[in-house]
Design an enzyme around this catalytic site. Structure first.
Site, PDB file in Angstrom:
ATOM      1  N   LYS A 217      38.185  30.096  54.682  1.00 21.25           N
ATOM      2  CA  LYS A 217      38.661  30.215  53.307  1.00 21.25           C
ATOM      3  C   LYS A 217      38.302  28.953  52.540  1.00 21.25           C
ATOM      4  O   LYS A 217      38.287  27.850  53.090  1.00 21.25           O
ATOM      5  CB  LYS A 217      40.180  30.401  53.268  1.00 21.25           C
ATOM      6  CG  LYS A 217      40.673  31.122  52.026  1.00 21.25           C
ATOM      7  CD  LYS A 217      40.340  32.596  52.114  1.00 21.25           C
ATOM      8  CE  LYS A 217      40.972  33.401  51.010  1.00 21.25           C
ATOM      9  NZ  LYS A 217      40.698  34.842  51.169  1.00 21.25           N
TER      10      LYS A 217
ATOM     11  N   ARG B   4      41.823  44.295  39.482  1.00 25.53           N
ATOM     12  CA  ARG B   4      40.624  45.072  39.799  1.00 25.53           C
ATOM     13  C   ARG B   4      40.883  46.092  40.897  1.00 25.53           C
ATOM     14  O   ARG B   4      40.532  47.265  40.778  1.00 25.53           O
ATOM     15  CB  ARG B   4      39.484  44.127  40.215  1.00 25.53           C
ATOM     16  CG  ARG B   4      38.890  43.315  39.080  1.00 25.53           C
ATOM     17  CD  ARG B   4      37.502  42.808  39.449  1.00 25.53           C
ATOM     18  NE  ARG B   4      37.509  42.018  40.662  1.00 25.53           N
ATOM     19  CZ  ARG B   4      37.591  40.693  40.699  1.00 25.53           C
ATOM     20  NH1 ARG B   4      37.708  40.007  39.576  1.00 25.53           N
ATOM     21  NH2 ARG B   4      37.576  40.035  41.835  1.00 25.53           N
TER      22      ARG B   4
ATOM     23  N   ARG C 122      48.167  45.098  31.064  1.00 28.85           N
ATOM     24  CA  ARG C 122      47.718  46.092  32.030  1.00 28.85           C
ATOM     25  C   ARG C 122      48.463  47.420  31.875  1.00 28.85           C
ATOM     26  O   ARG C 122      48.154  48.394  32.560  1.00 28.85           O
ATOM     27  CB  ARG C 122      47.908  45.570  33.464  1.00 28.85           C
ATOM     28  CG  ARG C 122      47.282  44.217  33.733  1.00 28.85           C
ATOM     29  CD  ARG C 122      45.802  44.211  33.464  1.00 28.85           C
ATOM     30  NE  ARG C 122      45.059  45.000  34.432  1.00 28.85           N
ATOM     31  CZ  ARG C 122      43.756  45.242  34.358  1.00 28.85           C
ATOM     32  NH1 ARG C 122      43.057  44.774  33.336  1.00 28.85           N
ATOM     33  NH2 ARG C 122      43.160  45.960  35.285  1.00 28.85           N
TER      34      ARG C 122
END
Length: 379
Positions: free
Chosen positions: A71, A178, A203
């Site tokens: 990561k 998304r 949203r």
């Protein structure tokens, strides 16, 4: 320390702290996203990188990918997105750190980054995935993550309710970014009943588009539905929140949904079926790495993604047979895939990697405070 390699370096151009954590490479090169996020201190970003990279090892193992976990976390000084020129400098700094590892780790999108950012990072290193199709990559991973979640939701419904049919089932989607938006579209098309929430009230239009009832995040978390679908940041399932849940099952793409390992036991005790997130959320990673890192055909990559349903079914069946939680089954599976610590293959050192001690930790002079905005020196 269980990680093979951890680097925290101040970007030469940006002056911002960049952490790359490589958890394990015994199964293959490490893979994991690049996260741009505000933290109170860069050490908090380091802690997140350690936790997230370990989860990536598990995700790759459960998905059957010949990859390890890593990561990248960049600690932003505030919640404002960097200006375009500053963002480009920052992404070039990220690319330089990854390039120094010489193929030991490859990065892709995560919170705060997307496919276009991967193209910029690729200007400094070839060890990157999820670039746009126009740039020779596999494109946006979110549809593939959503496809994997849908496969998992069918498995969860089959296990919990006796049928994989999603029509008429109720789902609470917490997060309409998304991936969450794609999940809402797929569930609506399957005839499911939806409620949805997001901290970004803009949203709401996404919820309306898919016929979802808009509620507050708190009400979404505690809604009386068949399945709760966490699709935002992790850590929402805690000892405090579990008693208020009114769902029959939980399955979603948010990473690290549990605040602590013991929370899985609390869910199990309440009879709430929790599908481990490292299995449910792997679709985007599977597709992108299969196409760009493993050079498989799109058809083979898609088959891997749809196989998430079968993988989860095996986990749930084992949990029922052994009378343990699905989280326990996943922990056992990951441990077997890595093998005993002393027997794990030693990772190959990159030719241009910085010097490391016996534990694999790169030595850097410590950053004890925020770098100045104009700093160009490494710590």
């Amino acid at each position: 320390m269980e990680h093979e390699l951890v680097i925290t370096e101040r970007g030469r151009r940006s002056g911002l702290p960049i952490t790359v954590a490589v958890h394990a490479t015994g199964r293959g090169m490490a893979a994991g996203g690049c996260r741009l996020e505000h933290y109170p201190h860069w050490r908090d970003g380091l802690d997140d990188a350690l936790r997230l990279s370990a989860a990536m090892t598990g995700k790759c193992a459960v998905a059957g990918l010949p990859l390890g976990g890593g990561k990248t976390v960049v600690t932003l000084p505030d919640r404002r997105a960097p200006a375009p020129a500053a963002r480009r400098d920052l992404l070039h700094d990220v690319g330089d750190v990854i390039a120094s590892l010489d193929g030991r780790y490859a990065t892709g999108p995560d919170v705060g980054t997307g496919p276009d950012d991967m193209t910029v990072i690729a200007e400094r290193t070839r060890h990157v995935f999820c670039r746009p199709r126009s740039a020779g990559g596999s494109g946006d991973s979110s549809p593939h993550t959503a496809a994997g979640v849908l496969a998992a939701l069918r498995t969860v419904c089959a296990d919990r309710f006796g049928s994989a049919d999603l029509a008429g089932r109720s789902f609470a989607i917490l997060g309409l970014g998304r991936v969450g938006a794609h999940i809402a579209a797929l569930l609506a098309a399957a005839g499911a009943r939806l409620i949805a929430a997001d901290v970004d009230t803009a949203r709401r239009v996404v919820a309306a588009r898919h016929g979802a009832t808009w509620v507050s995040p708190r009400d979404c978390l505690t809604a009386a539905v068949d399945v709760l679908v966490p699709a935002a940041l992790g850590g929402l399932l805690t000892a405090a929140s579990v008693p208020a849940l009114r769902c029959a099952a939980i399955a979603g793409p948010a990473n690290n949904q549990l605040d602590a390992a013991g929370t899985a036991g609390l869910l199990h005790e309440r009879g709430i079926l929790w599908a481990p997130d490292i299995a449910v959320s792997a679709g985007g990673l599977i597709h992108a790495t299969a196409v760009e890192l493993l050079h498989e055909t799109p058809e083979r990559a898609a088959a891997r993604v749809h196989g998430i349903g079968d993988t989860l079914a095996a986990i749930l069946n084992t949990a029922r047979t052994d009378a343990v939680s699905p989280a326990t089954v996943v922990d056992q599976l990951v441990a077997r895939s890595l093998g005993p610590v002393g027997s794990r293959p030693k990772p190959a050192s990159g030719k241009s990697s910085p010097p490391a001690d016996a534990a694999g930790t790169v030595t850097r002079p410590a950053m004890t405070s925020w770098p100045s905005a104009g700093s160009r020196d490494r710590p």
